[in-house]
Write an enzyme that holds these catalytic residues in place. Structure first.
Site, PDB file in Angstrom:
ATOM      1  N   GLU A   1       0.734  -1.261   0.253  1.00 43.41           N
ATOM      2  CA  GLU A   1       0.009  -0.036  -0.163  1.00 43.41           C
ATOM      3  C   GLU A   1       0.986   1.347  -0.028  1.00 43.41           C
ATOM      4  OE1 GLU A   1      -2.100   0.437   3.662  1.00 43.41           O
ATOM      5  OE2 GLU A   1      -3.855   1.563   2.746  1.00 43.41           O
TER       6      GLU A   1
ATOM      7  N   LYS B   1      -9.717   1.675  -2.195  1.00 37.28           N
ATOM      8  CA  LYS B   1      -9.745   1.340  -0.909  1.00 37.28           C
ATOM      9  C   LYS B   1     -11.015   1.663  -0.310  1.00 37.28           C
ATOM     10  CE  LYS B   1      -7.139   1.186   3.556  1.00 37.28           C
ATOM     11  NZ  LYS B   1      -6.002   1.458   4.235  1.00 37.28           N
TER      12      LYS B   1
ATOM     13  N   CYS C   1      -5.126  -3.182   2.251  1.00 33.02           N
ATOM     14  CA  CYS C   1      -5.076  -3.281   4.117  1.00 33.02           C
ATOM     15  C   CYS C   1      -6.355  -3.483   4.737  1.00 33.02           C
ATOM     16  CB  CYS C   1      -4.337  -1.901   4.459  1.00 33.02           C
ATOM     17  SG  CYS C   1      -3.317  -2.214   6.181  1.00 33.02           S
TER      18      CYS C   1
END
Lengths: 550, 550
Positions: free
Chosen positions: B41, B113, B149
């Site tokens: 990331e 995300k 994540c």
């Protein structure tokens, strides 16, 4: 319908005290004929409670105090105040940021905030659940559209525009309310009171409805809430307005609105009021009665001393002069004249013997003494002796040490960590050098005399840490530095963009690089009172170990 | 399909350097036969870039470097890396936190995300737009479900559970992927590598799919990314695993998975590795080659010196003893023995003459000398003389000053602002006293000898700032203090809840109050390396002027 706007100054986390004071204000309001009383956003807890909101016991105690308040209030009064409320059926540990309607002994109704500011000094997504809808609430035959602060900031163009896709205020207006209400905890920055006022006036006019905005007032660490609560009529006309920077209870009638004239307050006057309130409240809420600060004879410490004298009373301020062989006679005279003008206590130390003693001690570890080569070791050491001396006074007597550096210095690191940066509160860390002068002049104007001696305002700035030193030896002139810093720090322009506006490329790149390289100093600064749209401190978060320099 | 997991250590904001290193790693991976290469990331910018993300020029430069990288990479290679991307059609000024698929010279695909962590040290709602959906991406005949994540942390029960209502991973799995991918910047805390590993193994098993997790590694100010990137097979079995706390390129075949044994690493060993990496990277990324620290002969500074010697090499560490009349002979001996064991440079100063000189200077302003009455003015002054001396060495030679206070002291304010708290990096500010001892023993065990002298580990802690002083004069014993602090600071229990667990009520309330009253000191602490689930610093935000004490 008589209503009261209570511009309230809570202490964060003092739930019992805040509850009692809300009760007192409510009773006063009722005495004056009000049937509905409004308090600001998060009135019971104070704003911002920060990570207290993550403590389950704090949430429970807040709920208990809220219910106790509801039970204590006169049963016929409606009190609408900001608070937080845990969602009833949700796995979330996060509360809503809410407005509660207290009436008839209970929490009769709730409205939850939708737009959670999460930028600059605001961290509301860290703490709160966002609501997805709001409904109008009927009270005594009138429909109230209640919003919490930010919920009303995405309707007409504002600094918050672009952060959100929804407009809670507009959606509420579709429900045909009779009155618009906004409970706020909207902190001061330069021009903000004027812009906020203009925005709410525009909203009232746009929807042709009366609008009540009640804002917190008071200093909470670096944040200063300015108040300026107001009632606008359906043409956007100002009908009630509270003084800035003071607690106040305003009472008016929603059915008998009449225009009042806008009180006159200059921008510089507001900064002055904000700083005084910031010192007063930091000291009071932390339990300090007295303050100490170093007085160099320069303009920065002069302004801080004058502000402290206004905030705490001259008898509660101690100014300390700390001379070296580099200190000019004029500096000491100016500092003494200032202390005398202000009526504060003045003490004087000569730090040279301690400095010489340090030099002797450090000789074996600092082999060459390169004072001539631009090494600042001994300049910093002098500053740190001053910092340690002031801290000794603070430790012995319990005085709050005020640090006196300005924003221009702090930006480029023209300041000493643990030296002049030492203190519990940085008074003017958000004032660029030019603004320091302006606020000094405003203060003298208000006092009707040169409290800050004219000589202090005219002489060339110097740190007096080596012979014949001037700030301009190390820094571009403040007339060049300040505008570059404003563009870089406040407006977020890049070095290239600033150069494109006609500034010297070498100077701009040097300044930008200095700002980056001194992040480590600012990480360790005390809380600094915020007056601009981008202050160093918790609202500006940069990595230290980072390589972007543009 | 051969793939590579690149456990990458970027420097925040060094976009060009990061781009070049990503290119180098990609070429290495291709040489080893990989056709798809994964980076963590925000690999190009480093994590967290914080307010750099608010600078339009930084966003533009990042986009330019990303496109340049795509153009430079071999056309037949797929490189999937974390980056940020401004939404194409949106009024928002905020980018997405994204995974980009670079292939054939261009940014071929993007995934954004959805779950933006906004708690503890994370501020992602401040910086990023949240995506509302994600799609699988087909590469060479396989369907990849790519998450960033946190997107994968709401599937099986984890520390993040309860923050979000949606589960992006489960939604993606409905699209029938062949492989699960998670690009992470997941920082180290105690037990986190084990918990993270177990969670991803459970996810792989739950969906019966191979899972790739590639994590950042490296220290960025207070955050330490531990890496531990891994590939799990569809039964949750570990098939590839990277060493913790090091950059590494792992290559494996998705069609030929075979189980490997989990490397053995103790909890204390990980803390040791984390702290060494934290020092190494803070120094390297800030441009320091050498460090200086005060060596008192006590256990805290001993551990910091040993860690610094591992991180920077013993030749690059200077330990300074600074004695007073209160310093025992044993303390000096112990400090010298330590320096000699470590092979670091050792210098010694006697600060008494400077102290006496200060006392003489301050006599007129500190009228009574109340050293007998529990006043700590002169204790603090001694500590500040040490702080200023170390800063003079740091200023003269450009050494990084390491501060050596532990978490227990910092919690209750048993430390001196601008004294022992001075420094650029706080090495063990997140280690409770008991952990300090454990990590010392682990270090000695690894070295195979008592690098930290046994005597240092056995003697009773003392600040040696007045005659016969012991920490236990001012504080509850650490065996009592540490568990109370863990419950209060890390677990968020209230004073009452801690008392209910059987601790003495007076002690608990005293400690809770000390934690609150010393918030002002911690506000001015240097960045401190994070190893527990709640460290003092940017992940723990409390007001200073506040009255909640429970």
């Amino acid at each position: 319908m008589r209503i009261a706007l209570c511009q309230f100054n809570p202490t964060i986390g003092k739930l019992q005290e805040n509850r009692k004071r809300i009760l007192d204000f409510s009773l006063q309001a009722q005495k004056k004929g009000a049937v509905v009383v409004f308090f600001p956003e998060l009135a019971l807890s104070g704003y911002p409670p920060r990570d207290l909101l993550e403590r389950a016991a704090f949430l429970r105690e807040h709920q208990a105090q809220l219910e106790k308040l509801a039970a204590e209030l006169p049963k016929d009064l409606y009190v609408i105040l900001g608070c937080f409320i845990l969602p009833e059926q949700s796995a979330s540990r996060r509360p809503y940021n809410s407005a509660a309607v207290l009436h008839a002994g209970v929490i009769e109704n709730l409205v939850h905030k939708q737009l959670l500011p999460t930028y600059d000094v605001f961290d509301e997504h860290r703490y709160f659940e966002a609501a997805s809808e709001q409904s109008c609430i009927s009270i005594l035959g009138k429909r109230f559209a209640i919003t919490l602060c930010e919920d009303a900031w995405n309707d007409v163009r504002s600094e918050s525009s672009g952060h959100y896709s929804s407009n809670p205020l507009a959606t509420l207006v579709e429900q045909k309310p009779d009155v618009l209400i906004n409970l706020s905890a909207s902190p001061f920055t330069l021009k903000k009171p004027q812009e906020r006022g203009a925005m709410f006036s525009t909203i009232a006019k746009k929807y042709a409805l009366p609008l009540v905005m009640v804002n917190q007032v008071g200093g909470n660490d670096d944040l200063i809430f300015d108040g300026h609560s107001a009632l606008y009529g359906p043409r956007g006309e100002l009908c009630l307005t509270a003084t800035g920077f003071k607690e106040e209870l305003l009472v008016g009638d929603l059915d008998q609105l009449s225009e009042v004239t806008k009180p006159d307050c200059s921008e510089d006057g507001m900064v002055l009021d904000a700083l005084i309130l910031g010192i007063t409240d930091y000291a009071r809420k932390c339990g300090f009665k007295q303050a100490v600060l170093g007085l160099s004879g320069g303009v920065d410490s002069a302004l801080c001393a004058a502000l402290a004298a206004k905030a705490l009373g001259p008898k509660n301020v101690l100014g300390v002069g700390m001379s070296t062989r580099f200190t000019s006679k004029q500096s000491v005279e100016d500092a003494m004249a200032l202390a005398s003008n202000l009526g504060i206590e003045w003490k004087h130390l000569n730090i040279d013997p301690v400095f010489e003693c340090y030099r002797g001690m450090l000789k074996p570890v600092l082999e060459e003494d390169s004072q001539a080569t631009g090494d600042t070791t001994f300049e910093n050491l002098q500053s740190r002796i001053r910092g340690a001396s002031l801290m000794a006074i603070s430790n012995r007597y319990g005085h709050l040490l005020l640090s006196t550096g300005n924003k221009s210095e702090l930006a480029v690191g023209y300041c000493t960590l643990y030296g002049d940066m030492a203190g519990g509160l940085a008074v003017i860390s958000d004032l660029p050098k030019a603004m320091v002068y302006r606020i000094c002049r405003k203060l003298n104007e208000r006092e009707g005399r040169d409290v800050i001696p004219e000589r202090v305002l005219l002489k060339e700035p110097s740190a007096e840490l080596r012979p014949d030193q001037k700030d301009s030896d190390s820094l571009p002139p403040y007339e060049v530095l300040d505008p570059i810093l404003e563009m870089f720090v406040e407006n977020g322009l890049s070095a290239d963009e600033i150069v494109a506006k006609g500034f010297d490329a070498v100077t701009v790149k040097r300044i930008v690089s200095m700002v980056r390289l001194n992040e480590y100093k600012r990480r360790q600064m005390p809380p600094g009172l915020i007056v601009t749209t981008k202050a160093f401190g918790p609202g500006r978060r940069y990595p230290i170990a980072q390589g972007y320099d543009a």
